[in-house]
Design a protein around this motif. Sequence first.
Motif, PDB file in Angstrom:
ATOM      1  N   ASN A 141       0.878  -1.073   0.176  1.00  0.00           N
ATOM      2  CA  ASN A 141       0.396   0.567  -0.242  1.00  0.00           C
ATOM      3  C   ASN A 141       0.733   1.159  -0.347  1.00  0.00           C
ATOM      4  O   ASN A 141      -0.339   2.058  -0.231  1.00  0.00           O
ATOM      5  CB  ASN A 141      -0.803   0.045   0.790  1.00  0.00           C
ATOM      6  CG  ASN A 141      -2.015  -0.852   0.631  1.00  0.00           C
ATOM      7  OD1 ASN A 141      -2.369  -1.234   0.045  1.00  0.00           O
ATOM      8  ND2 ASN A 141      -2.078  -1.465   2.246  1.00  0.00           N
TER       9      ASN A 141
ATOM     10  N   GLY B 298       5.761   1.225  10.275  1.00  0.00           N
ATOM     11  CA  GLY B 298       5.395   0.118  10.103  1.00  0.00           C
ATOM     12  C   GLY B 298       6.104  -1.212  10.313  1.00  0.00           C
ATOM     13  O   GLY B 298       7.058  -1.003   9.892  1.00  0.00           O
TER      14      GLY B 298
ATOM     15  N   VAL C 218       3.743   3.315  14.028  1.00  0.00           N
ATOM     16  CA  VAL C 218       2.515   3.185  13.952  1.00  0.00           C
ATOM     17  C   VAL C 218       1.503   3.383  15.720  1.00  0.00           C
ATOM     18  O   VAL C 218      -0.158   3.051  14.922  1.00  0.00           O
ATOM     19  CB  VAL C 218       1.594   1.835  13.036  1.00  0.00           C
ATOM     20  CG1 VAL C 218       2.362   1.673  11.776  1.00  0.00           C
ATOM     21  CG2 VAL C 218       2.249   0.611  13.431  1.00  0.00           C
TER      22      VAL C 218
ATOM     23  N   GLU D 114      -5.330   5.643   3.521  1.00  0.00           N
ATOM     24  CA  GLU D 114      -6.138   4.868   2.682  1.00  0.00           C
ATOM     25  C   GLU D 114      -5.348   4.850   1.225  1.00  0.00           C
ATOM     26  O   GLU D 114      -5.358   6.967   1.003  1.00  0.00           O
ATOM     27  CB  GLU D 114      -7.277   5.207   2.251  1.00  0.00           C
ATOM     28  CG  GLU D 114      -8.266   4.318   3.709  1.00  0.00           C
ATOM     29  CD  GLU D 114      -7.925   2.667   3.490  1.00  0.00           C
ATOM     30  OE1 GLU D 114      -7.976   2.402   2.778  1.00  0.00           O
ATOM     31  OE2 GLU D 114      -8.231   2.549   4.719  1.00  0.00           O
TER      32      GLU D 114
ATOM     33  N   HIS E 153      -8.407  -3.722  -4.566  1.00  0.00           N
ATOM     34  CA  HIS E 153      -8.333  -3.756  -3.012  1.00  0.00           C
ATOM     35  C   HIS E 153      -9.474  -4.960  -2.742  1.00  0.00           C
ATOM     36  O   HIS E 153      -8.932  -5.230  -1.050  1.00  0.00           O
ATOM     37  CB  HIS E 153      -8.325  -2.438  -2.510  1.00  0.00           C
ATOM     38  CG  HIS E 153      -7.798  -2.345  -1.037  1.00  0.00           C
ATOM     39  ND1 HIS E 153      -6.570  -1.777  -1.737  1.00  0.00           N
ATOM     40  CD2 HIS E 153      -8.500  -1.392   0.218  1.00  0.00           C
ATOM     41  CE1 HIS E 153      -6.155  -1.286  -0.258  1.00  0.00           C
ATOM     42  NE2 HIS E 153      -7.146  -0.725   0.671  1.00  0.00           N
TER      43      HIS E 153
HETATM   44  N1  LIG Z   1      -6.761  -0.420   2.991  1.00  0.00           N
HETATM   45  C1  LIG Z   1      -5.789   0.513   3.886  1.00  0.00           C
HETATM   46  C2  LIG Z   1      -4.996  -0.945   4.094  1.00  0.00           C
HETATM   47  C3  LIG Z   1      -2.770  -0.573   4.788  1.00  0.00           C
HETATM   48  C4  LIG Z   1      -2.645  -1.084   6.433  1.00  0.00           C
HETATM   49  O1  LIG Z   1      -3.177  -2.394   5.715  1.00  0.00           O
HETATM   50  N2  LIG Z   1      -1.115  -1.661   5.967  1.00  0.00           N
HETATM   51  C5  LIG Z   1      -0.158  -2.435   5.865  1.00  0.00           C
HETATM   52  C6  LIG Z   1       1.043  -2.417   4.922  1.00  0.00           C
HETATM   53  S1  LIG Z   1       0.381  -3.375   3.523  1.00  0.00           S
HETATM   54  C7  LIG Z   1       0.160  -2.255   7.669  1.00  0.00           C
HETATM   55  O2  LIG Z   1       0.113  -1.061   8.363  1.00  0.00           O
HETATM   56  N3  LIG Z   1       0.270  -3.065   8.232  1.00  0.00           N
HETATM   57  C8  LIG Z   1       0.736  -2.866   9.897  1.00  0.00           C
HETATM   58  C9  LIG Z   1       2.127  -2.534   9.848  1.00  0.00           C
HETATM   59  O3  LIG Z   1       3.466  -1.734   8.639  1.00  0.00           O
HETATM   60  O4  LIG Z   1       2.963  -2.353  10.898  1.00  0.00           O
HETATM   61  C10 LIG Z   1      -4.361   1.071   2.688  1.00  0.00           C
HETATM   62  O5  LIG Z   1      -4.819   0.773   1.445  1.00  0.00           O
HETATM   63  O6  LIG Z   1      -3.739   1.737   2.911  1.00  0.00           O
END
Ligand SMILES: N[C@@H](CCC(=O)N[C@@H](CS)C(=O)NCC(=O)O)C(=O)O
Length: 206
Positions: free
Chosen positions: A12, A33, A39, A65, A101
């Motif tokens: 993403n 992240g 985060v 998003e 998505h």
């Molecule tokens: N629907 C959100 C999903 C975001 C998402 O799931 N991001 C993941 C990485 S792909 C995340 O933050 N995971 C937790 C982390 O990296 O700590 C978007 O498209 O931005």
Amino acid sequence: MLVIWGRINSINVQKVLWCCEELALEYRRVDAGGAFGIVNTPEYRKLNPNGLVPTIEDDGLVLWESNAIVRYLAAKYPAAGIWPTDLRTRALADQWLDWSHTTHLPAMRNMFLGLVRTAPDKRDMAAIEQSRVDTATVLEILDAHLATHDYLAGNAFTMGDIAMGCGVWRWLSLPIERPALPNVQRWFERLALRPPYRKAVMLPLT
Ligand SMILES: N[C@@H](CCC(=O)N[C@@H](CS)C(=O)NCC(=O)O)C(=O)O
């Protein structure tokens, strides 16, 4: 300056970085992240209460998003031509962004996490195989579409290619058996000619 929070191995985040590179934007990226944490800090949660990446801050606007971010940036800089001004073309670009998505990413999730982020002795091979089959089925839809289109929203590259372009790089990079999808392959080869795609997306999977 535009600030982007997110680790570069997140699909993403890659969408946003690829978009920024297409638009030739200057930006500052903050690793967040995964192993970088951040985060779950109160400061980050104020920006993005989901505790996920990516998040951006642009001239006082905080946005999360990934697809919304891609749409916003592409629309803000229309001269680059990736935000279709024609309503129908834009609707098709939106369709493929959303489909990525809601349909492609969920199908591929178990296979990616299992093969890339899970130790071999901890892998659920049945779930990985089901995910491989599901992803192939979903990509057949894309392959049929690309039989008559050079790009997802028509015959020019648009924001509509960005999400699936990230997904297809993963599909082609995973150590799996893949059915022939010749139109997806040709589209991928077209994308691979773009330096922004190579820079932001065509990275080893981690
Ligand atoms: N629907 C959100 C999903 C975001 C998402 O799931 N991001 C993941 C990485 S792909 C995340 O933050 N995971 C937790 C982390 O990296 O700590 C978007 O498209 O931005």
